[in-house]
Scaffold this active site. Structure first.
Site, PDB file in Angstrom:
ATOM      1  N   LYS A  45      29.120 -20.322  16.094  1.00  0.00           N
ATOM      2  CA  LYS A  45      27.655 -20.235  16.095  1.00  0.00           C
ATOM      3  C   LYS A  45      27.072 -19.415  14.943  1.00  0.00           C
ATOM      4  CE  LYS A  45      26.588 -22.646  18.547  1.00  0.00           C
ATOM      5  NZ  LYS A  45      26.936 -24.077  18.334  1.00  0.00           N
ATOM      6  N   HIS A 100      37.859 -21.243  13.018  1.00  0.00           N
ATOM      7  CA  HIS A 100      37.351 -20.013  13.632  1.00  0.00           C
ATOM      8  C   HIS A 100      38.465 -18.975  13.772  1.00  0.00           C
ATOM      9  CE1 HIS A 100      33.660 -22.017  14.582  1.00  0.00           C
ATOM     10  NE2 HIS A 100      34.102 -22.701  15.600  1.00  0.00           N
ATOM     11  N   SER A 130      22.582 -18.096  20.358  1.00  0.00           N
ATOM     12  CA  SER A 130      22.988 -19.458  20.032  1.00  0.00           C
ATOM     13  C   SER A 130      24.157 -19.888  20.931  1.00  0.00           C
ATOM     14  CB  SER A 130      23.385 -19.519  18.552  1.00  0.00           C
ATOM     15  OG  SER A 130      23.820 -20.798  18.202  1.00  0.00           O
ATOM     16  N   TYR A 193      24.573 -15.966   6.631  1.00  0.00           N
ATOM     17  CA  TYR A 193      23.732 -17.060   7.142  1.00  0.00           C
ATOM     18  C   TYR A 193      22.269 -16.831   6.750  1.00  0.00           C
ATOM     19  CZ  TYR A 193      21.235 -19.767  10.788  1.00  0.00           C
ATOM     20  OH  TYR A 193      20.387 -20.621  11.451  1.00  0.00           O
ATOM     21  N   PHE A 229      17.779 -27.623   7.524  1.00  0.00           N
ATOM     22  CA  PHE A 229      17.911 -27.785   8.975  1.00  0.00           C
ATOM     23  C   PHE A 229      17.325 -29.119   9.425  1.00  0.00           C
ATOM     24  CE2 PHE A 229      16.415 -27.299  13.325  1.00  0.00           C
ATOM     25  CZ  PHE A 229      17.557 -26.849  13.950  1.00  0.00           C
ATOM     26  N   ASN A 231      16.736 -31.915   7.826  1.00  0.00           N
ATOM     27  CA  ASN A 231      17.484 -33.104   7.422  1.00  0.00           C
ATOM     28  C   ASN A 231      18.820 -33.216   8.142  1.00  0.00           C
ATOM     29  OD1 ASN A 231      15.506 -34.152   5.871  1.00  0.00           O
ATOM     30  ND2 ASN A 231      16.224 -33.249   3.954  1.00  0.00           N
TER      31      ASN A 231
HETATM   32  P1  A3P Z   1      20.943 -21.862  16.603  1.00  0.00           P
HETATM   33  O1  A3P Z   1      21.602 -22.173  17.910  1.00  0.00           O
HETATM   34  O2  A3P Z   1      20.464 -20.431  16.537  1.00  0.00           O
HETATM   35  O3  A3P Z   1      19.879 -22.823  16.243  1.00  0.00           O
HETATM   36  P2  A3P Z   1      27.910 -23.356  14.304  1.00  0.00           P
HETATM   37  O4  A3P Z   1      27.920 -24.528  13.407  1.00  0.00           O
HETATM   38  O5  A3P Z   1      28.772 -22.237  13.796  1.00  0.00           O
HETATM   39  O6  A3P Z   1      28.171 -23.726  15.714  1.00  0.00           O
HETATM   40  O7  A3P Z   1      26.445 -22.715  14.233  1.00  0.00           O
HETATM   41  C1  A3P Z   1      25.354 -23.370  14.815  1.00  0.00           C
HETATM   42  C2  A3P Z   1      24.104 -22.588  14.466  1.00  0.00           C
HETATM   43  O8  A3P Z   1      23.801 -22.785  13.071  1.00  0.00           O
HETATM   44  C3  A3P Z   1      22.887 -23.105  15.261  1.00  0.00           C
HETATM   45  O9  A3P Z   1      22.045 -21.948  15.462  1.00  0.00           O
HETATM   46  C4  A3P Z   1      22.294 -24.092  14.256  1.00  0.00           C
HETATM   47  O10 A3P Z   1      20.950 -24.398  14.490  1.00  0.00           O
HETATM   48  C5  A3P Z   1      22.501 -23.329  12.948  1.00  0.00           C
HETATM   49  N1  A3P Z   1      22.415 -24.232  11.789  1.00  0.00           N
HETATM   50  C6  A3P Z   1      23.144 -25.333  11.541  1.00  0.00           C
HETATM   51  N2  A3P Z   1      22.709 -25.951  10.417  1.00  0.00           N
HETATM   52  C7  A3P Z   1      21.689 -25.204   9.940  1.00  0.00           C
HETATM   53  C8  A3P Z   1      20.818 -25.322   8.801  1.00  0.00           C
HETATM   54  N3  A3P Z   1      20.903 -26.333   7.948  1.00  0.00           N
HETATM   55  N4  A3P Z   1      19.883 -24.363   8.623  1.00  0.00           N
HETATM   56  C9  A3P Z   1      19.778 -23.327   9.494  1.00  0.00           C
HETATM   57  N5  A3P Z   1      20.558 -23.170  10.586  1.00  0.00           N
HETATM   58  C10 A3P Z   1      21.507 -24.099  10.815  1.00  0.00           C
END
Ligand code: A3P
Length: 299
Positions: A45, A100, A130, A193, A229, A231
């Site tokens: 996440k 991970h 998340s 991030y 995000f 797209n």
């Molecule tokens: P949220 O649940 O806070 O929205 P992972 O891929 O490690 O599981 O992480 C998922 C998290 O990264 C989610 O957070 C997701 O929305 C966010 N995420 C994925 N792509 C993203 C992007 N292009 N821009 C911003 N956040 C992104």
């Protein structure tokens, strides 16, 4: 029950999903690392899917110009899981991997310092929120995890995630500290991030410099555009939609990986008391830790 909700397996001190590739982890030290391999390492996440997309866009022209229709997960598959039965080992170079794993389970060959590692980290309060949403979405028929219960587990000094939580992970504090404290063993870039969120273009340039990839202005534009995000949320190849259907997660849950994508959502979920509890633990565990964190959009 969908398969993703099945019990975790604790192996070598780490909680894996039931379907992890045990033989690969057992033999990780013999896994032959190539000089041009790239590993994206994250705590769950923290933006794994985002970095998978960025790497795939940097490396594959057919992705950038949309002449190829390949899922990102197939271009940057997980090291410890074979979701799609891909022969991840014998792919042509350059091989991109996501993982991970804690630092101590990473293949020894990564320490040759030629292969590259990108460690994506995110403020742990947003990681927690998340994760909680993710867990509750994948376990719809079971008792809902409250933030109180989850907070306790997230901060648990022993890293004992119980099976109700179903998150393949160890303790967040140990994961980031482990990788950071052993950074000199690896050729590693720590990518935040929140920095990607605040300046995606600058981050893409920094990542491509680290990878030694020269990109034209137009390439960078294409990458930034396809890594936003909005797209990624609308492109099934980018957001695991096909993997979810394979795992029998209903398609309306496509927001599973692409939920909000913001900085500071934790403020809408943690009470003042919970936040103070978190801060106390954070200060104890992360004392003297040099990497900085961004906790809100104005930070
Ligand atoms: P949220 O649940 O806070 O929205 P992972 O891929 O490690 O599981 O992480 C998922 C998290 O990264 C989610 O957070 C997701 O929305 C966010 N995420 C994925 N792509 C993203 C992007 N292009 N821009 C911003 N956040 C992104």
């Amino acid at each position: 029950m969908n398969n993703i909700g099945r019990n975790l397996v604790n192996f070598k001190g780490y909680n894996f999903r039931y379907n992890f590739d045990k033989a690969r982890i057992e033999n990780a030290d013999n896994f032959e690392i190539r000089e041009d391999d790239v590993f994206v390492i994250t705590y769950p996440k923290s933006g794994t899917i985002w970095m998978q997309q960025i790497l795939s866009l940097i490396y594959f022209e057919g992705h950038r110009n949309r002449t190829e229709n390949v899922d990102t997960i197939d271009r940057v598959p997980f090291f410890e899981y074979s979701y799609r039965g891909t022969d991840i080992e014998n792919r042509p170079s350059p091989r991109l991997f996501a993982s991970h794993l804690p630092y101590y389970l990473a293949p020894k060959g990564l320490k040759n310092k030629k292969a590259k590692v990108i460690y994506v980290y995110r403020n742990p309060k947003d990681v927690l929120v998340s994760m909680l949403h993710f867990i509750n979405l994948i376990n719809p028929h079971e008792p809902i995890n409250t933030i109180e219960h989850f907070l306790e587990k997230f901060l648990d000094g022993n890293g004992n995630y119980d099976n109700l939580l179903r998150i393949p992970a160890s303790l967040w504090f140990d994961h980031i500290r482990g990788w950071y404290e052993h950074r000199h063993d690896f050729n590693i870039l720590f990518q935040m991030y929140e920095q990607m969120k605040k300046d995606l273009r600058g981050s893409v340039l920094q990542i491509s410099r680290f990878l030694g990839k020269e990109l034209s202005e137009e390439d960078v534009d294409d990458i930034v555009n396809q890594a936003t995000f909005e797209n990624m949320k609308s492109i099934p190849q980018a957001n695991y939609a096909h993997v979810l259907s394979q795992l029998r997660i209903p398609s309306h849950k496509e927001g599973l990986h692409m939920r909000k994508g913001t900085i500071g959502d934790w403020k809408h979920h943690l009470t003042v008391a919970q936040n103070e509890k978190f801060d106390r633990m954070f200060q104890t565990k992360m004392k003297d830790f040099p990497l900085k964190f961004i906790w809100d959009i104005n930070g």
